[in-house]
Design an enzyme around this catalytic site. Structure first.
Site, PDB file in Angstrom:
ATOM      1  N   GLU A  47       0.878  -1.282  -0.015  1.00  0.00           N
ATOM      2  CA  GLU A  47      -0.001   0.118  -0.033  1.00  0.00           C
ATOM      3  C   GLU A  47       0.764   1.391   0.079  1.00  0.00           C
ATOM      4  O   GLU A  47       0.512   2.121   0.916  1.00  0.00           O
ATOM      5  CB  GLU A  47      -0.911   0.084   1.222  1.00  0.00           C
ATOM      6  CG  GLU A  47      -2.006  -1.158   1.007  1.00  0.00           C
ATOM      7  CD  GLU A  47      -3.086  -1.011   2.507  1.00  0.00           C
ATOM      8  OE1 GLU A  47      -2.943  -0.195   3.207  1.00  0.00           O
ATOM      9  OE2 GLU A  47      -4.156  -1.956   2.279  1.00  0.00           O
ATOM     10  N   GLU A 104      -5.181  -8.541   0.742  1.00  0.00           N
ATOM     11  CA  GLU A 104      -5.914  -8.250   2.269  1.00  0.00           C
ATOM     12  C   GLU A 104      -7.266  -7.958   1.983  1.00  0.00           C
ATOM     13  O   GLU A 104      -7.746  -7.410   1.077  1.00  0.00           O
ATOM     14  CB  GLU A 104      -5.446  -7.008   2.995  1.00  0.00           C
ATOM     15  CG  GLU A 104      -3.813  -7.138   3.534  1.00  0.00           C
ATOM     16  CD  GLU A 104      -3.560  -6.039   4.343  1.00  0.00           C
ATOM     17  OE1 GLU A 104      -4.304  -4.946   4.463  1.00  0.00           O
ATOM     18  OE2 GLU A 104      -2.478  -5.437   4.043  1.00  0.00           O
TER      19      GLU A 104
END
Ligand code: GBH
Length: 441
Positions: free
Chosen positions: A156, A352
């Site tokens: 991320e 995720e």
């Protein structure tokens, strides 16, 4: 709980769970400090005043955790390698032992090479950090590459840029707003250089884990649509466009550090072909025109001067964190990525997906995960090439600025004793995995 069985996913679909080093390992005294140790030491930065010095003590309890993975029956385990630990004597030895233990248990190791715990002294505002990252990646790949097939470069970069450098609510705690853009560029460059380093060491299965979510305009009003489009650019396209097309979105390249020729040369590195594209999905975001006031949102205070405002999503259950539960947002996200990038989009892996809820009898988590796995299957039916799904997270852990107050685990951790107790959701996921393997097509 849903009564219908979850539809059958294709053979070879990879089921897993994810964690990250800083959030679970502990044993901070056995490694160099990271920017997260420094940030946590500043009063008021972490809500419950806690630190990750011990966390889940996974460093000492990894055998027990691998046994939990084996019993759960996952194909793969996504963890992260701590750069400050690798910089310390014997640090790589820990990952060596962990990978051996995973292989012995029949669980594929899927390491992430950077999950926000930058060594103190390094800085993503500096271009040189990208080359330093590639050197570190080579060291890790040379040591683990004989047993690790699949690699993730970064976790991320969007959130690390936004939360850590633009808003300052994560380490290193800088509130640079738009001056944080070089942090995005340097991480993307680091990613590209790492892909090259991994390939040079023989890796054939390389991806990235990017946060993505649909952006929903607050209304059809042009001001709301424009604000939502800008938010979508910053959080989604700013990262996926250069990675998948070799170009920044319109108007953004000019804001990046270096002259146009340098940025173009960097983009060629950033767009190194990937074997798969990792997506972290939690929820969509409702965005409208700026409202001229600070906004409380998802545990954050957003400054008034941003050119958008984030609104709540109405009529949905909320997790303990206040994030809305919107499973069909995952289908929308994946079909949207596939429409936007077409043939340039490599196979997708959900790296995720999860939620925070209290308690051992965590039916709300089961409902969340059940809904999202079904939504994922609908994306497959719609023709999106998805190859895997990883739940965040195996264990309750150090949830960054929230400390230990948010519990994302399938396994409960008592942070006084570090005792692990599987929750109802762990049993649910184990049954899902079993059914996937045993049900005839
Ligand atoms: C991930 O970040 C991290 O990779 C992981 O380390 C972390 O523990 C995990 O998530 C849980 O936080 O629009 O109100 O629904 C995800 C970060 C998730 C932050 C989605 C913004 C939107 C909240 N992002 N979130 S909302």
């Amino acid at each position: 709980m849903a009564t219908h069985p979850i539809p059958r996913f294709p053979d070879g679909f990879l089921w897993g769970v994810s964690t990250s080093a800083h959030q679970i390992e502990g044993a901070a005294e056995l490694r160099e400090p990271s920017v997260w140790d420094a940030f946590t030491a500043e009063p008021g930065r972490v809500k419950d005043g806690s630190t990750a010095a011990v966390a889940c003590d996974h460093y000492h309890r990894y055998r027990e955790d691998v046994a939990l993975l084996a019993d759960l029956g996952v194909d793969a385990y996504r963890f992260s390698v701590s750069w400050p630990r690798v910089n310390s004597p014997g640090g790589l030895g820990f990952y060596d032992r962990l990978v051996d233990e995973l292989c012995a248990a029949g669980v594929r190791p899927v390491p992430t090479l950077f999950h926000w715990d930058l060594p103190v002294g390094l800085d993503w505002l500096e271009r040189d950090t990208a080359s330093r990252f590639a050197e570190y990646v080579t060291r890790v790949a040379d040591r683990l590459g004989d047993r690790v097939g699949r690699w993730i470069t970064l976790n991320e970069p969007a959130e690390h840029t936004l939360l850590g450098h633009a808003l300052g609510v994560h380490a290193p705690g800088r509130g640079l707003l738009f001056d944080a853009l070089p942090v995005a560029h340097h991480q993307l460059l680091a990613h590209g250089l790492a892909v090259r380093a991994l390939r040079a060491s023989g890796a054939t299965d390389v991806g990235i884990a990017n946060s993505h979510g649909p952006t929903w305009p607050a209304s059809d009003d042009p001001a709301d649509r424009e604000a939502a489009d800008f938010y979508d650019l910053l959080l989604n396209r700013l990262f996926s466009d250069p990675l998948l097309t070799g170009r920044y979105p319109e108007g953004v390249g000019e804001l990046m550090p270096g002259d146009a020729r340098q940025v173009d040369a960097d983009l060629a590195v950033i767009a190194e072909p990937l074997d798969w594209y990792g997506v972290n999905y939690y929820a969509p975001t409702r965005v409208g025109a700026p409202q001229g006031a600070e906004i409380e949102f998802g545990g954050l205070t957003l400054p008034a001067e941003l050119p958008f405002s984030v609104r709540g999503i109405e009529g949905r259950p909320l997790t303990d964190f206040g994030w809305p539960v919107v499973p069909e947002g995952l289908t929308e996200l994946l079909t949207g990525l596939s429409d936007r990038y077409g043939d340039r989009l490599p196979p997708i892996v959900i790296t995720e997906n999860g939620c925070s809820y209290e308690g051992l009898d965590d039916r709300d988590r089961i409902a969340y995960l059940d809904g999202h796995v079904r939504a994922l299957h609908r994306a497959l039916e719609a023709g999106v090439d998805v190859r895997g799904y990883f739940v965040w997270s195996l264990l309750d852990n150090f949830e960054w600025a929230e400390g230990y107050a948010r519990r994302f685990g399938l396994v409960h951790v008592d942070f006084a004793t570090r005792e692990r107790t599987p929750k109802a959701s762990y049993g649910w996921f184990r049954e899902v995995l079993r059914a996937q393997r045993h049900r005839p097509r």
